[in-house]
Motif scaffolding. Structure first.
Motif, PDB file in Angstrom:
ATOM      1  N   GLU A  12      -4.018  -9.291  -9.062  1.00 20.17           N
ATOM      2  CA  GLU A  12      -4.033  -7.963  -9.688  1.00 20.17           C
ATOM      3  C   GLU A  12      -4.975  -6.998  -8.978  1.00 20.17           C
ATOM      4  O   GLU A  12      -4.661  -5.827  -8.807  1.00 20.17           O
ATOM      5  CB  GLU A  12      -4.422  -8.094 -11.162  1.00 20.17           C
ATOM      6  N   LYS A  13      -6.152  -7.464  -8.536  1.00 22.16           N
ATOM      7  CA  LYS A  13      -7.111  -6.577  -7.871  1.00 22.16           C
ATOM      8  C   LYS A  13      -6.565  -6.054  -6.545  1.00 22.16           C
ATOM      9  O   LYS A  13      -6.723  -4.888  -6.215  1.00 22.16           O
ATOM     10  CB  LYS A  13      -8.446  -7.288  -7.653  1.00 22.16           C
ATOM     11  N   LYS A  14      -5.924  -6.924  -5.757  1.00 22.78           N
ATOM     12  CA  LYS A  14      -5.352  -6.487  -4.487  1.00 22.78           C
ATOM     13  C   LYS A  14      -4.205  -5.508  -4.717  1.00 22.78           C
ATOM     14  O   LYS A  14      -4.046  -4.541  -3.997  1.00 22.78           O
ATOM     15  CB  LYS A  14      -4.850  -7.686  -3.672  1.00 22.78           C
ATOM     16  N   TYR A  15      -3.405  -5.777  -5.742  1.00 20.31           N
ATOM     17  CA  TYR A  15      -2.282  -4.914  -6.067  1.00 20.31           C
ATOM     18  C   TYR A  15      -2.780  -3.533  -6.484  1.00 20.31           C
ATOM     19  O   TYR A  15      -2.306  -2.504  -6.007  1.00 20.31           O
ATOM     20  CB  TYR A  15      -1.457  -5.559  -7.186  1.00 20.31           C
ATOM     21  N   GLN A  16      -3.778  -3.507  -7.351  1.00 13.65           N
ATOM     22  CA  GLN A  16      -4.362  -2.253  -7.806  1.00 13.65           C
ATOM     23  C   GLN A  16      -4.994  -1.503  -6.639  1.00 13.65           C
ATOM     24  O   GLN A  16      -4.843  -0.296  -6.509  1.00 13.65           O
ATOM     25  CB  GLN A  16      -5.401  -2.522  -8.892  1.00 13.65           C
ATOM     26  N   ALA A  17      -5.684  -2.213  -5.759  1.00 14.30           N
ATOM     27  CA  ALA A  17      -6.312  -1.590  -4.595  1.00 14.30           C
ATOM     28  C   ALA A  17      -5.265  -0.970  -3.677  1.00 14.30           C
ATOM     29  O   ALA A  17      -5.466   0.129  -3.144  1.00 14.30           O
ATOM     30  CB  ALA A  17      -7.149  -2.611  -3.829  1.00 14.30           C
ATOM     31  N   ALA A  18      -4.137  -1.645  -3.489  1.00 13.16           N
ATOM     32  CA  ALA A  18      -3.068  -1.113  -2.650  1.00 13.16           C
ATOM     33  C   ALA A  18      -2.496   0.171  -3.250  1.00 13.16           C
ATOM     34  O   ALA A  18      -2.227   1.143  -2.536  1.00 13.16           O
ATOM     35  CB  ALA A  18      -1.958  -2.152  -2.471  1.00 13.16           C
ATOM     36  N   GLN A  19      -2.341   0.198  -4.559  1.00 10.61           N
ATOM     37  CA  GLN A  19      -1.845   1.400  -5.225  1.00 10.61           C
ATOM     38  C   GLN A  19      -2.832   2.552  -5.081  1.00 10.61           C
ATOM     39  O   GLN A  19      -2.448   3.685  -4.784  1.00 10.61           O
ATOM     40  CB  GLN A  19      -1.602   1.121  -6.713  1.00 10.61           C
ATOM     41  N   ILE A  20      -4.113   2.277  -5.294  1.00 13.60           N
ATOM     42  CA  ILE A  20      -5.142   3.317  -5.192  1.00 13.60           C
ATOM     43  C   ILE A  20      -5.250   3.820  -3.760  1.00 13.60           C
ATOM     44  O   ILE A  20      -5.361   5.020  -3.520  1.00 13.60           O
ATOM     45  CB  ILE A  20      -6.492   2.797  -5.724  1.00 13.60           C
ATOM     46  N   ASP A  21      -5.210   2.907  -2.788  1.00 16.14           N
ATOM     47  CA  ASP A  21      -5.249   3.323  -1.382  1.00 16.14           C
ATOM     48  C   ASP A  21      -4.087   4.253  -1.062  1.00 16.14           C
ATOM     49  O   ASP A  21      -4.247   5.242  -0.352  1.00 16.14           O
ATOM     50  CB  ASP A  21      -5.223   2.110  -0.444  1.00 16.14           C
ATOM     51  N   TRP A  22      -2.894   3.935  -1.590  1.00 16.93           N
ATOM     52  CA  TRP A  22      -1.739   4.783  -1.335  1.00 16.93           C
ATOM     53  C   TRP A  22      -1.970   6.176  -1.919  1.00 16.93           C
ATOM     54  O   TRP A  22      -1.715   7.183  -1.267  1.00 16.93           O
ATOM     55  CB  TRP A  22      -0.473   4.164  -1.926  1.00 16.93           C
ATOM     56  N   LEU A  23      -2.480   6.229  -3.152  1.00 14.21           N
ATOM     57  CA  LEU A  23      -2.759   7.519  -3.773  1.00 14.21           C
ATOM     58  C   LEU A  23      -3.822   8.300  -3.005  1.00 14.21           C
ATOM     59  O   LEU A  23      -3.741   9.516  -2.891  1.00 14.21           O
ATOM     60  CB  LEU A  23      -3.216   7.326  -5.228  1.00 14.21           C
ATOM     61  N   LYS A  24      -4.809   7.607  -2.464  1.00 12.24           N
ATOM     62  CA  LYS A  24      -5.861   8.261  -1.686  1.00 12.24           C
ATOM     63  C   LYS A  24      -5.364   8.669  -0.303  1.00 12.24           C
ATOM     64  O   LYS A  24      -6.036   9.413   0.393  1.00 12.24           O
ATOM     65  CB  LYS A  24      -7.080   7.344  -1.548  1.00 12.24           C
ATOM     66  N   GLY A  25      -4.192   8.171   0.097  1.00 13.10           N
ATOM     67  CA  GLY A  25      -3.630   8.536   1.393  1.00 13.10           C
ATOM     68  C   GLY A  25      -4.017   7.605   2.513  1.00 13.10           C
ATOM     69  O   GLY A  25      -3.815   7.913   3.684  1.00 13.10           O
ATOM     70  N   ILE A  26      -4.572   6.455   2.197  1.00 17.12           N
ATOM     71  CA  ILE A  26      -4.971   5.502   3.232  1.00 17.12           C
ATOM     72  C   ILE A  26      -3.739   4.714   3.661  1.00 17.12           C
ATOM     73  O   ILE A  26      -3.155   3.971   2.882  1.00 17.12           O
ATOM     74  CB  ILE A  26      -6.070   4.555   2.719  1.00 17.12           C
ATOM     75  N   VAL A  27      -3.343   4.914   4.914  1.00 20.67           N
ATOM     76  CA  VAL A  27      -2.183   4.222   5.457  1.00 20.67           C
ATOM     77  C   VAL A  27      -2.624   2.939   6.154  1.00 20.67           C
ATOM     78  O   VAL A  27      -2.019   1.889   6.013  1.00 20.67           O
ATOM     79  CB  VAL A  27      -1.403   5.137   6.431  1.00 20.67           C
ATOM     80  N   SER A  28      -3.685   3.035   6.930  1.00 21.88           N
ATOM     81  CA  SER A  28      -4.285   1.887   7.600  1.00 21.88           C
ATOM     82  C   SER A  28      -5.754   2.225   7.838  1.00 21.88           C
ATOM     83  O   SER A  28      -6.210   3.312   7.487  1.00 21.88           O
ATOM     84  CB  SER A  28      -3.569   1.588   8.918  1.00 21.88           C
ATOM     85  N   LYS A  29      -6.486   1.317   8.458  1.00 30.93           N
ATOM     86  CA  LYS A  29      -7.910   1.584   8.714  1.00 30.93           C
ATOM     87  C   LYS A  29      -8.101   2.798   9.612  1.00 30.93           C
ATOM     88  O   LYS A  29      -9.101   3.494   9.519  1.00 30.93           O
ATOM     89  CB  LYS A  29      -8.572   0.366   9.341  1.00 30.93           C
ATOM     90  N   ASP A  30      -7.130   3.053  10.492  1.00 26.58           N
ATOM     91  CA  ASP A  30      -7.246   4.150  11.451  1.00 26.58           C
ATOM     92  C   ASP A  30      -6.490   5.412  11.047  1.00 26.58           C
ATOM     93  O   ASP A  30      -6.613   6.434  11.697  1.00 26.58           O
ATOM     94  CB  ASP A  30      -6.718   3.700  12.818  1.00 26.58           C
ATOM     95  N   LYS A  31      -5.682   5.331   9.990  1.00 25.94           N
ATOM     96  CA  LYS A  31      -4.815   6.448   9.661  1.00 25.94           C
ATOM     97  C   LYS A  31      -4.865   6.779   8.174  1.00 25.94           C
ATOM     98  O   LYS A  31      -4.799   5.890   7.337  1.00 25.94           O
ATOM     99  CB  LYS A  31      -3.374   6.122  10.067  1.00 25.94           C
ATOM    100  N   ALA A  32      -4.990   8.057   7.883  1.00 32.30           N
ATOM    101  CA  ALA A  32      -4.951   8.528   6.501  1.00 32.30           C
ATOM    102  C   ALA A  32      -4.150   9.820   6.460  1.00 32.30           C
ATOM    103  O   ALA A  32      -4.119  10.567   7.436  1.00 32.30           O
ATOM    104  CB  ALA A  32      -6.360   8.763   5.974  1.00 32.30           C
ATOM    105  N   ILE A  33      -3.500  10.055   5.353  1.00 37.71           N
ATOM    106  CA  ILE A  33      -2.778  11.303   5.162  1.00 37.71           C
ATOM    107  C   ILE A  33      -3.302  11.952   3.887  1.00 37.71           C
ATOM    108  O   ILE A  33      -3.925  11.296   3.057  1.00 37.71           O
ATOM    109  CB  ILE A  33      -1.249  11.088   5.076  1.00 37.71           C
ATOM    110  N   LYS A  34      -3.056  13.238   3.768  1.00 35.52           N
ATOM    111  CA  LYS A  34      -3.560  13.958   2.598  1.00 35.52           C
ATOM    112  C   LYS A  34      -2.523  13.923   1.487  1.00 35.52           C
ATOM    113  O   LYS A  34      -1.396  14.343   1.665  1.00 35.52           O
ATOM    114  CB  LYS A  34      -3.881  15.407   2.971  1.00 35.52           C
ATOM    115  N   ARG A  35      -2.902  13.388   0.355  1.00 31.78           N
ATOM    116  CA  ARG A  35      -2.042  13.409  -0.827  1.00 31.78           C
ATOM    117  C   ARG A  35      -2.754  14.240  -1.894  1.00 31.78           C
ATOM    118  O   ARG A  35      -3.968  14.184  -2.039  1.00 31.78           O
ATOM    119  CB  ARG A  35      -1.833  12.007  -1.372  1.00 31.78           C
TER     120      ARG A  35
END
Length: 100
Positions: A12-35
């Motif tokens: 559950e923690k990894k799943y929640q973290a993946a959802q939050i990262d997506w909302l924050k715009g984190i695509v990978s360690k080197d790439k982020a987009i603005k949401r």
């Protein structure tokens, strides 16, 4: 209409973290987009919940962790589950003559 969410096979923690990262715009360690998340002014409870959103803190170092404090987070959970189709790239809009 309510639609079921198919959860990933992870804890559950990894799943929640993946959802939050997506909302924050984190695509990978080197790439982020603005949401941007827009909340209508009439959604007063959602606004209050966003204002109270807090991150856990490491007791030894005092640094904030990338994990939210689970307190009055129902709207945020709904937001995370609501974007699953976009996050996983499976949302398809049904179009009808004259518009969506």
């Amino acid at each position: 209409m309510a639609m079921p969410v198919v959860k990933e096979k992870t804890d559950e923690k990894k799943y929640q973290a993946a959802q939050i990262d997506w909302l924050k715009g984190i695509v990978s360690k080197d790439k982020a987009i603005k949401r941007m998340i827009y909340v209508h002014p009439s959604c007063t409870n959602t606004i209050k919940e966003l204002q109270q959103w807090k991150w856990k803190r490491d007791e030894q170092t005092g640094e904030y962790l990338d994990e939210p404090v689970p307190f009055q987070d129902d709207a945020m959970a709904a937001l995370r589950y609501g974007v699953e189709g976009w996050r996983k790239g499976k949302v398809k809009l049904k179009t009808f003559e004259g518009g969506i």
